[in-house]
Design a protein around this motif. Structure first.
Motif, PDB file in Angstrom:
ATOM      1  N   SER A  58     -35.869  60.919 -32.367  1.00 28.99           N
ATOM      2  CA  SER A  58     -36.456  61.412 -33.621  1.00 28.99           C
ATOM      3  C   SER A  58     -37.657  60.573 -34.033  1.00 28.99           C
ATOM      4  O   SER A  58     -38.701  61.110 -34.445  1.00 28.99           O
ATOM      5  CB  SER A  58     -35.409  61.393 -34.734  1.00 28.99           C
ATOM      6  OG  SER A  58     -34.295  62.197 -34.403  1.00 28.99           O
ATOM      7  N   ARG A  77     -41.435  61.984 -34.114  1.00 33.53           N
ATOM      8  CA  ARG A  77     -42.123  61.917 -35.404  1.00 33.53           C
ATOM      9  C   ARG A  77     -43.425  61.121 -35.296  1.00 33.53           C
ATOM     10  O   ARG A  77     -44.469  61.518 -35.840  1.00 33.53           O
ATOM     11  CB  ARG A  77     -41.202  61.257 -36.433  1.00 33.53           C
ATOM     12  CG  ARG A  77     -41.732  61.252 -37.855  1.00 33.53           C
ATOM     13  CD  ARG A  77     -41.465  62.561 -38.536  1.00 33.53           C
ATOM     14  NE  ARG A  77     -41.924  62.562 -39.925  1.00 33.53           N
ATOM     15  CZ  ARG A  77     -41.664  63.539 -40.768  1.00 33.53           C
ATOM     16  NH1 ARG A  77     -40.951  64.572 -40.380  1.00 33.53           N
ATOM     17  NH2 ARG A  77     -42.108  63.483 -42.006  1.00 33.53           N
ATOM     18  N   TYR A 121     -46.045  63.221 -33.435  1.00 32.83           N
ATOM     19  CA  TYR A 121     -46.573  64.308 -34.270  1.00 32.83           C
ATOM     20  C   TYR A 121     -47.539  63.762 -35.334  1.00 32.83           C
ATOM     21  O   TYR A 121     -48.613  64.317 -35.560  1.00 32.83           O
ATOM     22  CB  TYR A 121     -45.423  65.054 -34.937  1.00 32.83           C
ATOM     23  CG  TYR A 121     -45.878  66.134 -35.886  1.00 32.83           C
ATOM     24  CD1 TYR A 121     -46.229  67.397 -35.419  1.00 32.83           C
ATOM     25  CD2 TYR A 121     -45.968  65.880 -37.263  1.00 32.83           C
ATOM     26  CE1 TYR A 121     -46.662  68.384 -36.284  1.00 32.83           C
ATOM     27  CE2 TYR A 121     -46.400  66.869 -38.139  1.00 32.83           C
ATOM     28  CZ  TYR A 121     -46.749  68.116 -37.651  1.00 32.83           C
ATOM     29  OH  TYR A 121     -47.181  69.085 -38.505  1.00 32.83           O
ATOM     30  N   ILE A 155     -35.219  68.010 -29.190  1.00 31.76           N
ATOM     31  CA  ILE A 155     -35.691  67.765 -30.548  1.00 31.76           C
ATOM     32  C   ILE A 155     -37.178  68.100 -30.719  1.00 31.76           C
ATOM     33  O   ILE A 155     -37.588  68.646 -31.755  1.00 31.76           O
ATOM     34  CB  ILE A 155     -35.433  66.290 -30.940  1.00 31.76           C
ATOM     35  CG1 ILE A 155     -33.923  66.053 -31.058  1.00 31.76           C
ATOM     36  CG2 ILE A 155     -36.128  65.934 -32.253  1.00 31.76           C
ATOM     37  CD1 ILE A 155     -33.559  64.622 -31.365  1.00 31.76           C
ATOM     38  N   GLU A 156     -37.996  67.806 -29.710  1.00 33.31           N
ATOM     39  CA  GLU A 156     -39.445  67.917 -29.884  1.00 33.31           C
ATOM     40  C   GLU A 156     -39.919  69.327 -30.230  1.00 33.31           C
ATOM     41  O   GLU A 156     -40.664  69.512 -31.207  1.00 33.31           O
ATOM     42  CB  GLU A 156     -40.168  67.398 -28.644  1.00 33.31           C
ATOM     43  CG  GLU A 156     -41.666  67.255 -28.853  1.00 33.31           C
ATOM     44  CD  GLU A 156     -42.300  66.362 -27.820  1.00 33.31           C
ATOM     45  OE1 GLU A 156     -43.416  65.874 -28.085  1.00 33.31           O
ATOM     46  OE2 GLU A 156     -41.700  66.143 -26.751  1.00 33.31           O
ATOM     47  N   HIS A 161     -38.844  70.115 -33.767  1.00 37.60           N
ATOM     48  CA  HIS A 161     -39.608  69.377 -34.772  1.00 37.60           C
ATOM     49  C   HIS A 161     -40.979  70.006 -34.975  1.00 37.60           C
ATOM     50  O   HIS A 161     -41.439  70.174 -36.115  1.00 37.60           O
ATOM     51  CB  HIS A 161     -39.748  67.920 -34.321  1.00 37.60           C
ATOM     52  CG  HIS A 161     -40.506  67.061 -35.293  1.00 37.60           C
ATOM     53  ND1 HIS A 161     -41.876  66.900 -35.226  1.00 37.60           N
ATOM     54  CD2 HIS A 161     -40.099  66.335 -36.368  1.00 37.60           C
ATOM     55  CE1 HIS A 161     -42.274  66.108 -36.196  1.00 37.60           C
ATOM     56  NE2 HIS A 161     -41.223  65.749 -36.908  1.00 37.60           N
ATOM     57  N   THR A 195     -40.561  73.202 -36.930  1.00 39.06           N
ATOM     58  CA  THR A 195     -40.222  72.907 -38.323  1.00 39.06           C
ATOM     59  C   THR A 195     -41.446  72.445 -39.106  1.00 39.06           C
ATOM     60  O   THR A 195     -41.672  72.855 -40.245  1.00 39.06           O
ATOM     61  CB  THR A 195     -39.124  71.836 -38.392  1.00 39.06           C
ATOM     62  OG1 THR A 195     -37.960  72.308 -37.705  1.00 39.06           O
ATOM     63  CG2 THR A 195     -38.755  71.508 -39.822  1.00 39.06           C
ATOM     64  N   ASP A 241     -37.030  68.165 -44.212  1.00 39.14           N
ATOM     65  CA  ASP A 241     -37.075  67.913 -42.778  1.00 39.14           C
ATOM     66  C   ASP A 241     -35.693  67.766 -42.152  1.00 39.14           C
ATOM     67  O   ASP A 241     -35.384  68.415 -41.141  1.00 39.14           O
ATOM     68  CB  ASP A 241     -37.916  66.662 -42.493  1.00 39.14           C
ATOM     69  CG  ASP A 241     -39.384  66.866 -42.858  1.00 39.14           C
ATOM     70  OD1 ASP A 241     -39.767  68.033 -43.058  1.00 39.14           O
ATOM     71  OD2 ASP A 241     -40.113  65.870 -42.955  1.00 39.14           O
ATOM     72  N   MET A 257     -33.769  70.195 -39.430  1.00 38.25           N
ATOM     73  CA  MET A 257     -33.603  69.646 -38.086  1.00 38.25           C
ATOM     74  C   MET A 257     -32.148  69.405 -37.704  1.00 38.25           C
ATOM     75  O   MET A 257     -31.867  68.981 -36.581  1.00 38.25           O
ATOM     76  CB  MET A 257     -34.371  68.314 -37.979  1.00 38.25           C
ATOM     77  CG  MET A 257     -35.870  68.453 -37.924  1.00 38.25           C
ATOM     78  SD  MET A 257     -36.427  69.218 -36.382  1.00 38.25           S
ATOM     79  CE  MET A 257     -35.927  67.963 -35.198  1.00 38.25           C
TER      80      MET A 257
END
Length: 522
Positions: free
Chosen positions: A331, A335, A338, A409-410, A413, A416, A439, A443
């Motif tokens: 995560s 994050r 991004y 996750i990517e 994310h 989202t 968030d 997620m």
């Protein structure tokens, strides 16, 4: 930075010990022999996997509507999450001295039994794991071929060979090359299967030799040299994989109706049916054998053994801790990447984005046994210690699961952020308030998918526990390995069934969570 430090620390320890290790002529010959065998078995495993995967993928593409096709494709996904020790036991039940294959050969009058141990056993085990993977990577390219190709081929009167050379091979060439590189890397870094089925010094790979050098001989110098060779070889393979551009999505493999000029029914379907049937039997046979032999074991006695429950509790504790750490690291990395990419133009942020992207892949560069070897030397073997070895096992398992968790996750994310980011800014919800109110709730499904997937991977892993396993630290894979080593095959079969059931249950849960929310992890 934390990921880099966790990887760099054991490597630094290995390098520092490597400066003290000289290479004699005999040791040089030993290192050369081990390296040569590692490359040989990986090359042969890759060749055999692709040699069978290509015609099997063609047969599945040619027959998109037979009964049970969907179940067969699902069956091919099972080895990807099956603990290697469980699979090894199933392969022994089929190909071992008293297995189904040798009994069949005996009925045919063959006196010399087939040996599952040594190079032959390693190759069978690697093909068992990697044939389904290669098929799932190659098949989507064939199924995505436009119907116009087949109409044109029919108008031109193309034969089977021409169809393969001009239409099918160009469609599968890239994915086949990517599958070959991926299979080679998996086989070159294989540990558990070689440890169980290698059968002796003549069939030892680099990772098994590292384990033996530390666990049995306590020869740090030799372990360091082997580890450095392993890392160097893995780096070369990963660079080659990068150049070959491995496809990142297997895609939908359920198939659909298509009109091919080379597909006819009746007796003409027998070759395809035979290929598909043999492929399903080869992959499904060991799994059925595990279930049958496991059910014949004294499961009530195993479930009443306090050692089993202690091992299960330790495995779950390590799995949950490793999964939690892996999800947190993934995560943070996602994050950070991004946030850095959202502000282009800054060299510092560009570097941060690149480092965040590379961190997940770096964990594939250093296999678990090599990581464990560095920490093993740092802890002086971990003798008499409990918390420190457990922490190392958790850390290694978390790092090994990190690339897979990031793949879950990517994309979630990114989706989202694109969906909620502008609205959050317009509403003035920023900082910690946005994190907790927007968030994290959005997620939760992909985070849960990655968490369950990481627990499953950790639950069946033997790589990290192999170095630190003792009477005080016992996991289910370590207990199963001990049962196999002491020839208590009935107990081993029961444990394999329980471990395999737990792991596959978690994998199914992760798959359903991912599919339900659109974040599959194939």
């Amino acid at each position: 930075m934390c990921v880099g430090l966790a990887l760099a620390t054991p490597i630094a320890v290995l390098v520092s010990h490597g400066g003290e290790a000289g290479v004699s002529s005999a040791q040089g010959n030993y290192l050369l022999r081990i390296t040569r065998f590692t490359l040989l078995q990986a090359g042969l495993s890759t060749l055999l996997s692709l040699l069978f995967a290509v015609p099997l993928a063609r047969a599945l593409a040619r027959r998109p509507a037979f009964a049970g096709r969907r179940w067969l494709i699902s069956l091919f996904a099972v080895p990807l999450g099956l603990p290697p020790l469980v699979a090894a036991l199933g392969l022994i039940e089929i190909w071992g001295r008293n297995g189904v294959a040798n009994k069949g050969l005996g009925l045919l009058g063959v006196e010399t039994p087939f040996s599952i141990y040594g190079l032959s056993g390693i190759l069978i085990a690697h093909v068992f794991f990697n044939l389904p993977l290669a098929v799932r990577l190659i098949l989507p390219g064939l199924e995505r071929l436009p119907p116009e190709y087949w109409k044109t081929a029919a108008n031109l009167g193309m034969s089977g060979i021409s169809l393969f050379r001009l239409i099918e091979w160009p469609a599968m060439r890239r994915s086949a090359a990517g599958a070959a590189g991926l299979v080679f890397m998996l086989c070159a870094t294989s540990f558990t299967l070689v440890l169980v089925l290698g059968g002796g010094p003549a069939a030892t790979t680099l990772e098994v030799a590292i384990y033996q050098a530390l666990r049995f001989d306590f020869n740090p110098g030799r372990a360091v040299l082997l580890s450095l060779i392993q890392v160097g070889m893995t780096l070369v393979v990963m660079l080659a994989l990068k150049l070959m551009s491995v496809p990142t999505e297997a895609g939908d493999t359920k198939g659909g109706a298509t009109s091919r000029p080379d597909v006819r029914g009746g007796l003409h379907a027998l070759p395809d049916a035979a290929l598909i049937g043999l492929g399903g039997l080869f992959v499904g046979g060991p799994m059925v054998a595990v279930i049958v032999s496991g059910l014949s074991a004294d499961l009530s006695r195993l479930l009443g053994d306090t050692l089993f429950w202690r091992a299960a509790a330790t495995s779950l504790l390590i799995g949950v801790a490793a999964a939690t750490l892996s999800v947190m690291l993934a995560s943070l990395l996602v994050r950070a990447r991004y946030s850095a990419e959202a502000k282009p133009g800054s060299p510092t942020l560009s570097l941060l984005a690149s480092l965040s992207s590379a961190a997940g892949s770096l964990t594939l560069l250093v296999p678990p046994v090599v990581l464990g070897a560095g920490w093993f030397l740092m802890l002086g073997g971990g003798t008499g210690q409990l918390l420190a070895p457990l922490a190392v096992i958790v850390l290694v398992n978390a790092l090994m699961a990190l690339p897979f968790v990031m793949r879950v996750i990517e994309p979630a994310h990114l989706s989202t952020m694109e969906r909620n980011g502008r609205q959050a800014v317009l509403l003035g919800v920023t900082g910690i308030n946005r994190l907790w109110q927007i968030d994290i709730p959005a997620m939760l499904p992909p985070l849960a998918t990655g968490f369950v997937f990481a627990v499953a991977l950790s639950l069946g892993d033997l790589g990290a526990i192999a170095l630190f396993g003792s009477d005080r630290i016992v996991t289910l894979p370590w207990l199963l390995y001990q049962k196999l080593g002491s020839y208590r095959t009935s107990d081993a079969a029961g444990l394999a069934l329980l471990l395999g059931g737990m792991t596959m249950g978690l994998m199914i849960m992760a798959d359903r969570l991912g599919n339900r929310n659109g974040y599959g992890q194939k």
